[in-house]
Design a protein around this motif. Structure first.
Motif, PDB file in Angstrom:
ATOM      1  N   PRO A 158       7.124  31.515  -7.374  1.00 36.23           N
ATOM      2  CA  PRO A 158       8.127  31.565  -8.442  1.00 36.23           C
ATOM      3  C   PRO A 158       7.553  31.387  -9.850  1.00 36.23           C
ATOM      4  CG  PRO A 158       9.031  30.401  -6.577  1.00 36.23           C
ATOM      5  CD  PRO A 158       7.586  30.694  -6.241  1.00 36.23           C
ATOM      6  N   LEU A 159       6.531  30.519 -10.007  1.00 34.97           N
ATOM      7  CA  LEU A 159       5.969  30.343 -11.353  1.00 34.97           C
ATOM      8  C   LEU A 159       5.009  31.480 -11.739  1.00 34.97           C
ATOM      9  CD1 LEU A 159       5.458  26.470 -11.789  1.00 34.97           C
ATOM     10  CD2 LEU A 159       7.258  27.923 -12.703  1.00 34.97           C
ATOM     11  N   GLY A 160       4.768  32.405 -10.789  1.00 33.93           N
ATOM     12  CA  GLY A 160       4.082  33.648 -11.121  1.00 33.93           C
ATOM     13  C   GLY A 160       2.588  33.556 -11.384  1.00 33.93           C
ATOM     14  N   ARG A 161       1.958  32.463 -10.978  1.00 37.93           N
ATOM     15  CA  ARG A 161       0.504  32.380 -11.156  1.00 37.93           C
ATOM     16  C   ARG A 161      -0.108  31.523 -10.058  1.00 37.93           C
ATOM     17  NH1 ARG A 161      -1.263  27.364 -13.032  1.00 37.93           N
ATOM     18  NH2 ARG A 161       0.337  26.080 -13.997  1.00 37.93           N
ATOM     19  N   ILE A 162      -1.416  31.758  -9.837  1.00 37.36           N
ATOM     20  CA  ILE A 162      -2.188  30.924  -8.919  1.00 37.36           C
ATOM     21  C   ILE A 162      -2.412  29.576  -9.601  1.00 37.36           C
ATOM     22  CG2 ILE A 162      -4.536  30.713  -7.964  1.00 37.36           C
ATOM     23  CD1 ILE A 162      -4.455  33.761  -7.512  1.00 37.36           C
ATOM     24  N   GLY A 163      -2.417  28.488  -8.812  1.00 34.33           N
ATOM     25  CA  GLY A 163      -2.611  27.161  -9.400  1.00 34.33           C
ATOM     26  C   GLY A 163      -4.065  26.883  -9.721  1.00 34.33           C
ATOM     27  N   SER A 164      -4.283  25.894 -10.596  1.00 35.91           N
ATOM     28  CA  SER A 164      -5.646  25.458 -10.924  1.00 35.91           C
ATOM     29  C   SER A 164      -5.905  24.105 -10.271  1.00 35.91           C
ATOM     30  CB  SER A 164      -5.799  25.320 -12.440  1.00 35.91           C
ATOM     31  OG  SER A 164      -5.019  24.236 -12.909  1.00 35.91           O
ATOM     32  N   VAL A 165      -7.178  23.744 -10.145  1.00 32.22           N
ATOM     33  CA  VAL A 165      -7.491  22.430  -9.568  1.00 32.22           C
ATOM     34  C   VAL A 165      -6.903  21.321 -10.443  1.00 32.22           C
ATOM     35  CG1 VAL A 165      -9.572  23.200  -8.377  1.00 32.22           C
ATOM     36  CG2 VAL A 165      -9.783  22.263 -10.648  1.00 32.22           C
ATOM     37  N   GLU A 166      -6.827  21.583 -11.749  1.00 32.37           N
ATOM     38  CA  GLU A 166      -6.267  20.565 -12.658  1.00 32.37           C
ATOM     39  C   GLU A 166      -4.782  20.338 -12.385  1.00 32.37           C
ATOM     40  OE1 GLU A 166      -8.175  23.143 -13.718  1.00 32.37           O
ATOM     41  OE2 GLU A 166     -10.007  22.008 -14.166  1.00 32.37           O
ATOM     42  N   ASP A 167      -4.065  21.408 -11.982  1.00 30.41           N
ATOM     43  CA  ASP A 167      -2.637  21.253 -11.653  1.00 30.41           C
ATOM     44  C   ASP A 167      -2.474  20.202 -10.557  1.00 30.41           C
ATOM     45  OD1 ASP A 167      -1.527  23.218 -13.374  1.00 30.41           O
ATOM     46  OD2 ASP A 167      -2.032  24.825 -11.961  1.00 30.41           O
ATOM     47  N   VAL A 168      -3.378  20.252  -9.561  1.00 33.27           N
ATOM     48  CA  VAL A 168      -3.305  19.309  -8.434  1.00 33.27           C
ATOM     49  C   VAL A 168      -3.831  17.936  -8.847  1.00 33.27           C
ATOM     50  CG1 VAL A 168      -4.029  18.890  -6.045  1.00 33.27           C
ATOM     51  CG2 VAL A 168      -3.633  21.235  -6.819  1.00 33.27           C
ATOM     52  N   ALA A 179      -4.644  40.796  -1.287  1.00 31.04           N
ATOM     53  CA  ALA A 179      -4.048  39.610  -0.653  1.00 31.04           C
ATOM     54  C   ALA A 179      -3.603  38.617  -1.716  1.00 31.04           C
ATOM     55  CB  ALA A 179      -5.063  38.963   0.289  1.00 31.04           C
ATOM     56  N   LYS A 180      -4.436  38.446  -2.762  1.00 36.71           N
ATOM     57  CA  LYS A 180      -4.079  37.501  -3.834  1.00 36.71           C
ATOM     58  C   LYS A 180      -2.809  37.954  -4.566  1.00 36.71           C
ATOM     59  CE  LYS A 180      -8.677  35.754  -4.896  1.00 36.71           C
ATOM     60  NZ  LYS A 180      -9.797  35.842  -5.790  1.00 36.71           N
ATOM     61  N   LYS A 181      -2.707  39.278  -4.770  1.00 35.33           N
ATOM     62  CA  LYS A 181      -1.518  39.795  -5.483  1.00 35.33           C
ATOM     63  C   LYS A 181      -0.261  39.553  -4.637  1.00 35.33           C
ATOM     64  CE  LYS A 181       0.615  43.523  -7.988  1.00 35.33           C
ATOM     65  NZ  LYS A 181       1.906  43.222  -7.375  1.00 35.33           N
ATOM     66  N   ALA A 182      -0.395  39.790  -3.322  1.00 37.91           N
ATOM     67  CA  ALA A 182       0.760  39.594  -2.432  1.00 37.91           C
ATOM     68  C   ALA A 182       1.206  38.128  -2.467  1.00 37.91           C
ATOM     69  CB  ALA A 182       0.386  40.001  -1.009  1.00 37.91           C
ATOM     70  N   VAL A 208       0.854  -1.201   0.000  1.00 32.05           N
ATOM     71  CA  VAL A 208       0.000   0.000   0.000  1.00 32.05           C
ATOM     72  C   VAL A 208       0.890   1.251   0.000  1.00 32.05           C
ATOM     73  CG1 VAL A 208      -1.859   1.228   1.202  1.00 32.05           C
ATOM     74  CG2 VAL A 208      -1.732  -1.283   1.324  1.00 32.05           C
ATOM     75  N   CYS A 209       0.647   2.149  -0.937  1.00 32.27           N
ATOM     76  CA  CYS A 209       1.427   3.391  -1.032  1.00 32.27           C
ATOM     77  C   CYS A 209       0.644   4.541  -0.394  1.00 32.27           C
ATOM     78  CB  CYS A 209       1.691   3.740  -2.492  1.00 32.27           C
ATOM     79  SG  CYS A 209       2.658   2.487  -3.344  1.00 32.27           S
ATOM     80  N   VAL A 210       1.312   5.293   0.455  1.00 32.04           N
ATOM     81  CA  VAL A 210       0.653   6.398   1.156  1.00 32.04           C
ATOM     82  C   VAL A 210       1.475   7.671   0.935  1.00 32.04           C
ATOM     83  CG1 VAL A 210      -0.368   7.141   3.348  1.00 32.04           C
ATOM     84  CG2 VAL A 210       0.049   4.700   2.950  1.00 32.04           C
ATOM     85  N   ASN A 211       0.876   8.639   0.293  1.00 27.29           N
ATOM     86  CA  ASN A 211       1.593   9.881   0.008  1.00 27.29           C
ATOM     87  C   ASN A 211       0.721  11.095   0.309  1.00 27.29           C
ATOM     88  OD1 ASN A 211       4.233   9.003  -1.325  1.00 27.29           O
ATOM     89  ND2 ASN A 211       2.712   7.819  -2.488  1.00 27.29           N
ATOM     90  N   ALA A 212       1.378  12.231   0.415  1.00 27.90           N
ATOM     91  CA  ALA A 212       0.653  13.486   0.590  1.00 27.90           C
ATOM     92  C   ALA A 212       0.951  14.393  -0.603  1.00 27.90           C
ATOM     93  CB  ALA A 212       1.086  14.165   1.888  1.00 27.90           C
ATOM     94  N   VAL A 213      -0.056  15.154  -0.997  1.00 29.57           N
ATOM     95  CA  VAL A 213       0.130  16.181  -2.022  1.00 29.57           C
ATOM     96  C   VAL A 213      -0.107  17.514  -1.324  1.00 29.57           C
ATOM     97  CG1 VAL A 213      -0.885  17.170  -4.119  1.00 29.57           C
ATOM     98  CG2 VAL A 213      -0.456  14.701  -3.980  1.00 29.57           C
ATOM     99  N   ALA A 214       0.828  18.422  -1.496  1.00 28.54           N
ATOM    100  CA  ALA A 214       0.752  19.718  -0.809  1.00 28.54           C
ATOM    101  C   ALA A 214       0.536  20.847  -1.816  1.00 28.54           C
ATOM    102  CB  ALA A 214       2.034  19.953  -0.004  1.00 28.54           C
ATOM    103  N   PRO A 215      -0.744  21.198  -2.068  1.00 25.65           N
ATOM    104  CA  PRO A 215      -0.981  22.316  -2.991  1.00 25.65           C
ATOM    105  C   PRO A 215      -0.542  23.636  -2.362  1.00 25.65           C
ATOM    106  CG  PRO A 215      -2.986  20.981  -2.661  1.00 25.65           C
ATOM    107  CD  PRO A 215      -2.006  20.599  -1.590  1.00 25.65           C
ATOM    108  N   GLY A 216      -0.253  24.584  -3.236  1.00 30.33           N
ATOM    109  CA  GLY A 216       0.066  25.942  -2.773  1.00 30.33           C
ATOM    110  C   GLY A 216      -1.203  26.763  -2.759  1.00 30.33           C
ATOM    111  N   PHE A 217      -1.266  27.793  -3.594  1.00 29.09           N
ATOM    112  CA  PHE A 217      -2.450  28.656  -3.641  1.00 29.09           C
ATOM    113  C   PHE A 217      -3.242  28.293  -4.896  1.00 29.09           C
ATOM    114  CE2 PHE A 217      -4.753  32.631  -4.324  1.00 29.09           C
ATOM    115  CZ  PHE A 217      -5.249  32.852  -3.051  1.00 29.09           C
ATOM    116  N   ILE A 218      -4.393  27.645  -4.678  1.00 28.98           N
ATOM    117  CA  ILE A 218      -5.188  27.119  -5.793  1.00 28.98           C
ATOM    118  C   ILE A 218      -6.512  27.870  -5.879  1.00 28.98           C
ATOM    119  CG2 ILE A 218      -6.170  25.004  -6.811  1.00 28.98           C
ATOM    120  CD1 ILE A 218      -3.082  24.862  -6.352  1.00 28.98           C
ATOM    121  N   ASP A 219      -6.948  28.148  -7.111  1.00 27.53           N
ATOM    122  CA  ASP A 219      -8.177  28.912  -7.329  1.00 27.53           C
ATOM    123  C   ASP A 219      -9.411  28.047  -7.054  1.00 27.53           C
ATOM    124  OD1 ASP A 219      -9.969  30.853  -8.103  1.00 27.53           O
ATOM    125  OD2 ASP A 219      -9.862  30.304 -10.230  1.00 27.53           O
TER     126      ASP A 219
END
Ligand code: NAP
Length: 245
Positions: free
Chosen positions: A208-218, A199-202, A177-188
């Motif tokens: 570093p990649l200069g954009r908010i993440g999408s649910v698809e990224d995760v 706050a979103k701009k800050a 059994v494999c057990v892992n965690a995924v740690a999203p950053g700031f996702i829309d």
């Protein structure tokens, strides 16, 4: 491909969970879309899955309730015969600086995010052990790694999920059994849409990649871990945060 696999996604009715449910269904899994209060949204996700040619079912359960999780997993195992993939995604925030944080807000966040993950894993562990296979993916957060002012309860719950992930990976590894965690950053999602544009701009300025993440990224990373790509990965925390951590 996840053909013939059954996946349970907690909090699959919205945001990142919806994205994960759609991605797993697209890869061929039968997806059990868990929700707590949003029955209509969960049903809409199932309809979206079916419209794309996949299969799924909405399942109500408050993951913070240990007994209810036991009832849910028992009923699902009786109906479907197996569960191969468990994604602990259900999560809430109750943000406040520590000085103003109530005991209730602390408990509610810990009970949903951290104990909720324990509850589902505890009730499905024997099944995974018997099947001698399984993928458990816990959705933690960049905040569980770095901490964040105003989110002591949330950060503690997400850091706790990392400890839970690493410990259970050690316990269940010999059973395949494999057990892992995924740690999203700031996702829309709705969770983050409440923040002001300032706050979103800050936050974006510190990605570093200069954009908010999408649910698809995760969702893409979760689908990778759930499939053959994740067969030799366990006990890891994979950041999907555009470089934030
Ligand atoms: P969201 O849009 O607010 O969705 C949360 C989901 O969790 C909803 O489907 C909700 O279903 C479900 N949920 C809440 N309490 C529940 C409970 N007690 N039992 C069962 N389901 C419950 O949040 P999100 O942004 O997609 O976040 C999903 C996960 O990713 C969370 O664990 C969150 O901490 C994590 N995360 C998010 C971000 C981000 O930037 N958005 C970043 C890092 C990590 P109901 O409406 O039916 O209650």
């Amino acid at each position: 491909m996840l053909t013939d696999k059954v996946a349970l996604v907690t909090g699959g009715s919205g945001g990142i969970g919806r994205g994960i449910a759609l991605a797993l269904a697209k890869a061929g899994a039968f997806v059990l879309v868990n929700y707590n209060g949003s029955a209509d949204k969960a049903q809409a996700v199932v309809e979206e899955i079916e419209a794309a040619g996949g299969k799924g079912e909405a399942v109500q359960c408050n993951v913070a309730d240990f007994e209810a999780c036991g009832d849910m997993t028992k009923a699902l195992l009786e109906k479907h015969g197996r569960i191969d993939i468990l994604v602990n995604n259900a999560g809430i925030t109750k943000d406040k600086l520590l000085i103003g944080m109530s005991e209730e807000d602390y408990d509610m966040v810990l009970n949903t995010n951290l104990k909720g993950a324990f509850n589902t894993i505890r009730h499905l562990a024997r099944t995974f052990i018997k099947q001698r296979s399984g993928k458990i993916i816990n959705i933690t957060s960049v905040v569980g790694i770095k901490g964040n002012a105003g989110q002591a309860n949330y950060a503690a719950s997400k850091a706790g999920m990392i400890g839970l992930t690493k410990s259970i990976a050690k316990e269940l590894g010999s059973r395949g059994v494999c057990v892992n965690a995924v740690a999203p950053g700031f996702i829309d999602t709705e969770m983050t849409r409440v923040l002001s544009d300032t706050a979103k701009k800050a936050i974006t300025d510190n990605i570093p990649l200069g954009r908010i993440g999408s649910v698809e990224d995760v969702a893409r990373v979760v689908a990778f871990l759930a499939g053959e790509g994740g067969d030799y990965i366990t006990g890891q925390v994979i950041s999907v945060d555009g470089g934030m951590a």
